[in-house]
Design an enzyme around this catalytic site. Structure first.
Site, PDB file in Angstrom:
ATOM      1  CB  SER A 144      -0.888   0.013   1.246  1.00 54.66           C
ATOM      2  OG  SER A 144      -1.667  -1.143   1.296  1.00 54.66           O
TER       3      SER A 144
HETATM    4  N1  SAH Z   1       0.208  -4.669   4.094  1.00 54.55           N
HETATM    5  C1  SAH Z   1       0.725  -5.414   3.009  1.00 54.55           C
HETATM    6  C2  SAH Z   1      -0.285  -5.424   1.877  1.00 54.55           C
HETATM    7  C3  SAH Z   1      -0.173  -6.635   1.018  1.00 54.55           C
HETATM    8  S1  SAH Z   1      -1.469  -6.829  -0.159  1.00 54.55           S
HETATM    9  C4  SAH Z   1       2.047  -4.824   2.584  1.00 54.55           C
HETATM   10  O1  SAH Z   1       2.390  -3.760   3.079  1.00 54.55           O
HETATM   11  O2  SAH Z   1       2.750  -5.431   1.797  1.00 54.55           O
HETATM   12  C5  SAH Z   1      -2.627  -7.825   0.725  1.00 54.55           C
HETATM   13  C6  SAH Z   1      -2.148  -9.160   1.208  1.00 54.55           C
HETATM   14  O3  SAH Z   1      -3.265  -9.829   1.792  1.00 54.55           O
HETATM   15  C7  SAH Z   1      -1.617 -10.087   0.130  1.00 54.55           C
HETATM   16  O4  SAH Z   1      -0.320 -10.477   0.463  1.00 54.55           O
HETATM   17  C8  SAH Z   1      -2.601 -11.265   0.140  1.00 54.55           C
HETATM   18  O5  SAH Z   1      -2.001 -12.499  -0.142  1.00 54.55           O
HETATM   19  C9  SAH Z   1      -3.112 -11.212   1.574  1.00 54.55           C
HETATM   20  N2  SAH Z   1      -4.404 -11.866   1.816  1.00 54.55           N
HETATM   21  C10 SAH Z   1      -5.537 -11.829   1.073  1.00 54.55           C
HETATM   22  N3  SAH Z   1      -6.510 -12.566   1.640  1.00 54.55           N
HETATM   23  C11 SAH Z   1      -5.973 -13.092   2.789  1.00 54.55           C
HETATM   24  C12 SAH Z   1      -6.466 -13.969   3.811  1.00 54.55           C
HETATM   25  N4  SAH Z   1      -7.717 -14.466   3.793  1.00 54.55           N
HETATM   26  N5  SAH Z   1      -5.646 -14.290   4.830  1.00 54.55           N
HETATM   27  C13 SAH Z   1      -4.368 -13.813   4.873  1.00 54.55           C
HETATM   28  N6  SAH Z   1      -3.845 -13.007   3.945  1.00 54.55           N
HETATM   29  C14 SAH Z   1      -4.635 -12.645   2.914  1.00 54.55           C
END
Ligand code: SAH
Length: 220
Positions: A69
């Site tokens: 993000s």
């Molecule tokens: N805060 C993170 C954002 C990553 S994008 C950063 O700074 O990098 C969102 C993430 O959520 C992805 O890595 C995706 O794999 C994860 N995600 C999506 N659904 C999920 C779930 N049900 N449980 C755990 N992780 C999940």
């Protein structure tokens, strides 16, 4: 934050200060959040080829089709989660590259972060190890189920969008606790749910754009 990341060095420190000034101008006024973001070297969390853009106010790709993000979104969600006080126990759903996790580590006494993509988590685990954050626990798990064994949480933050909050996450929110997440699918808004002794209240805020929350875990 300690961890020697030579190469970008002073440049990144100056760029980080500019990022903080920009966040302030964009309306982030929780000094604790600003200090936390000043302490975490964001360039360490993005691929080397993109590190010169790490402090720009943009979301960037982090492999596996996921994105880190933008600094503003991380700051905004952290500010909403904190609501002016130190957090005790926090659950993050969607560890991704671990940047938000490292910021949360500055704001909370205990941080639990779950990620559904195993190989993404493996990389993030080794990256975060350098920071020696003994109060941060990462888990390869489906965040839709929360972490019942350590609940309740006084803060839950989701890095992936959902139209309906999974019931287990609502249950695992402590009374007096707060949940911050992107609500929706095509059209999304940041949403805050607070739990009080009578139930839950929901506030819908800024427009957002996140990857969808998916169920189940995968290895890669
Ligand atoms: N805060 C993170 C954002 C990553 S994008 C950063 O700074 O990098 C969102 C993430 O959520 C992805 O890595 C995706 O794999 C994860 N995600 C999506 N659904 C999920 C779930 N049900 N449980 C755990 N992780 C999940």
């Amino acid at each position: 934050m300690s961890a020697d990341h030579s190469g970008i060095g002073m440049t990144s420190q100056r760029t980080r200060v500019r990022m903080i000034e920009r966040l302030r101008a964009q309306g982030i006024n929780d000094e604790v959040v600003l200090a936390a973001m000043n302490a975490v070297p964001r360039h360490v969390f993005v691929e080397e080829a993109l590190s010169s853009r790490a402090y720009d106010d943009v979301a960037l790709p982090i492999n596996f089709g996921q994105t880190i993000s933008s600094p503003f979104v991380v700051a905004r969600m952290s500010e909403l989660l904190r609501a002016g006080s130190r957090l005790n126990k926090v659950l993050e759903v969607g560890t991704g590259c671990g940047y938000q996790t490292a910021v949360l580590a500055q704001l909370a006494d205990e941080v639990y972060s779950v990620e559904r993509i195993g190989s993404l988590l493996t990389r993030t685990r080794s990256r975060l190890r350098e920071f020696r954050l003994s109060h941060v626990r990462l888990k390869h798990a489906d965040g839709m189920l929360g972490l019942p064994e350590v609940a309740p949480f006084d803060g839950i933050i989701m890095a992936a969008a959902t139209t309906h909050v999974p019931p287990s996450l609502l249950e695992q929110l402590a009374v007096g606790g707060r949940m911050v997440f992107p609500k929706g699918s095509q059209e999304q808004y940041l949403c805050v749910i607070e739990r009080n002794e009578h139930g839950y209240t929901e506030t819908v805020l800024d427009e957002a754009r996140f990857v969808p929350m998916l169920s189940g875990i995968v290895e890669s």
